[in-house]
Design a protein around this motif. Sequence first.
Motif, short mmCIF file in Angstrom:
data_model
loop_
_atom_site.label_atom_id
_atom_site.label_comp_id
_atom_site.label_asym_id
_atom_site.label_seq_id
_atom_site.Cartn_x
_atom_site.Cartn_y
_atom_site.Cartn_z
N MET A 1 -2.49 51.89 9.07
CA MET A 1 -2.86 51.75 10.47
C MET A 1 -3.40 50.34 10.70
SD MET A 1 -5.77 53.81 12.51
CE MET A 1 -5.57 54.01 14.22
N LEU A 2 -2.89 49.67 11.71
CA LEU A 2 -3.37 48.34 12.07
C LEU A 2 -4.62 48.48 12.93
CD1 LEU A 2 -0.09 46.45 12.94
CD2 LEU A 2 -1.43 46.32 10.85
N ARG A 3 -5.55 47.61 12.67
CA ARG A 3 -6.79 47.62 13.42
C ARG A 3 -7.05 46.22 13.95
NH1 ARG A 3 -12.77 49.31 11.32
NH2 ARG A 3 -13.72 49.04 13.34
N ASN A 4 -7.65 46.16 15.11
CA ASN A 4 -7.97 44.87 15.72
C ASN A 4 -9.47 44.64 15.70
OD1 ASN A 4 -5.28 44.43 16.34
ND2 ASN A 4 -5.46 45.26 18.38
N TRP A 5 -9.86 43.37 15.59
CA TRP A 5 -11.26 42.98 15.63
C TRP A 5 -11.43 42.00 16.77
CZ3 TRP A 5 -8.80 44.41 11.32
CH2 TRP A 5 -9.44 45.32 10.49
N ARG A 6 -12.47 42.22 17.56
CA ARG A 6 -12.70 41.38 18.74
C ARG A 6 -13.97 40.56 18.54
NH1 ARG A 6 -15.41 41.42 23.71
NH2 ARG A 6 -14.21 40.45 25.36
N ARG A 7 -13.86 39.30 18.82
CA ARG A 7 -15.02 38.41 18.82
C ARG A 7 -15.39 38.22 20.28
NH1 ARG A 7 -19.34 36.43 16.06
NH2 ARG A 7 -19.92 34.45 16.95
N PRO A 8 -16.55 38.77 20.69
CA PRO A 8 -16.94 38.63 22.10
C PRO A 8 -17.29 37.18 22.43
CG PRO A 8 -18.69 39.67 20.84
CD PRO A 8 -17.51 39.50 19.91
N PRO A 9 -17.43 36.89 23.72
CA PRO A 9 -17.80 35.53 24.11
C PRO A 9 -19.11 35.12 23.44
CG PRO A 9 -17.15 36.79 26.03
CD PRO A 9 -17.23 37.75 24.88
N SER A 10 -19.18 33.86 23.05
CA SER A 10 -20.41 33.37 22.41
C SER A 10 -21.54 33.33 23.43
CB SER A 10 -20.19 31.98 21.82
OG SER A 10 -20.11 31.03 22.86
N ARG A 11 -22.75 33.46 22.93
CA ARG A 11 -23.90 33.38 23.82
C ARG A 11 -24.07 31.95 24.35
NH1 ARG A 11 -28.15 36.59 20.15
NH2 ARG A 11 -26.55 36.28 18.60
N ARG A 12 -23.55 30.98 23.59
CA ARG A 12 -23.73 29.58 24.00
C ARG A 12 -22.89 29.24 25.23
NH1 ARG A 12 -21.35 24.74 22.71
NH2 ARG A 12 -19.97 25.69 21.21
N ALA B 1 -11.87 36.46 21.66
CA ALA B 1 -10.61 36.57 20.94
C ALA B 1 -10.55 37.89 20.19
CB ALA B 1 -10.45 35.41 19.96
N THR B 2 -9.34 38.45 20.11
CA THR B 2 -9.08 39.65 19.33
C THR B 2 -8.02 39.32 18.31
OG1 THR B 2 -9.59 41.05 21.24
CG2 THR B 2 -8.40 42.09 19.42
N VAL B 3 -8.27 39.69 17.05
CA VAL B 3 -7.30 39.45 15.98
C VAL B 3 -6.94 40.77 15.32
CG1 VAL B 3 -8.16 37.11 15.52
CG2 VAL B 3 -9.10 39.03 14.22
N ASN B 4 -5.78 40.80 14.67
CA ASN B 4 -5.39 42.00 13.93
C ASN B 4 -5.85 41.89 12.49
OD1 ASN B 4 -3.49 40.36 12.63
ND2 ASN B 4 -1.77 41.10 13.84
N SER B 5 -5.50 42.85 11.67
CA SER B 5 -5.97 42.88 10.29
C SER B 5 -5.45 41.72 9.46
CB SER B 5 -5.61 44.21 9.64
OG SER B 5 -4.22 44.41 9.68
N SER B 6 -4.42 41.04 9.92
CA SER B 6 -3.91 39.86 9.23
C SER B 6 -4.58 38.58 9.71
CB SER B 6 -2.40 39.73 9.45
OG SER B 6 -1.73 40.84 8.91
N GLY B 7 -5.45 38.69 10.71
CA GLY B 7 -6.12 37.52 11.25
C GLY B 7 -5.33 36.82 12.34
#
Length: 62
Positions: free
Chosen positions: A1-12, A18-24
């Motif tokens: 199963m592929l999973r995505n990881w999301r990096r929310p907006p920076s506080r700065r 950005a959202t990336v999959n398990s391969s980056g």
Amino acid sequence: MLRNWRRPPSRRTGLVAATVNSSGDVVELELDDRVYRTSDSAALAAAITQTIRAAASIAPSI
């Protein structure tokens, strides 16, 4: 199963997420409307690059 990881907006800046999959690989890039209010393209490019790298770093290596 592929999973995505999301990096929310920076506080700065809060301008880029950005959202990336398990391969980056980037699968989604979100830009806040405020990016159109600045003419500093170098800063925007740096924020995008930093956000993508941060998202890729939390995706586990396969």
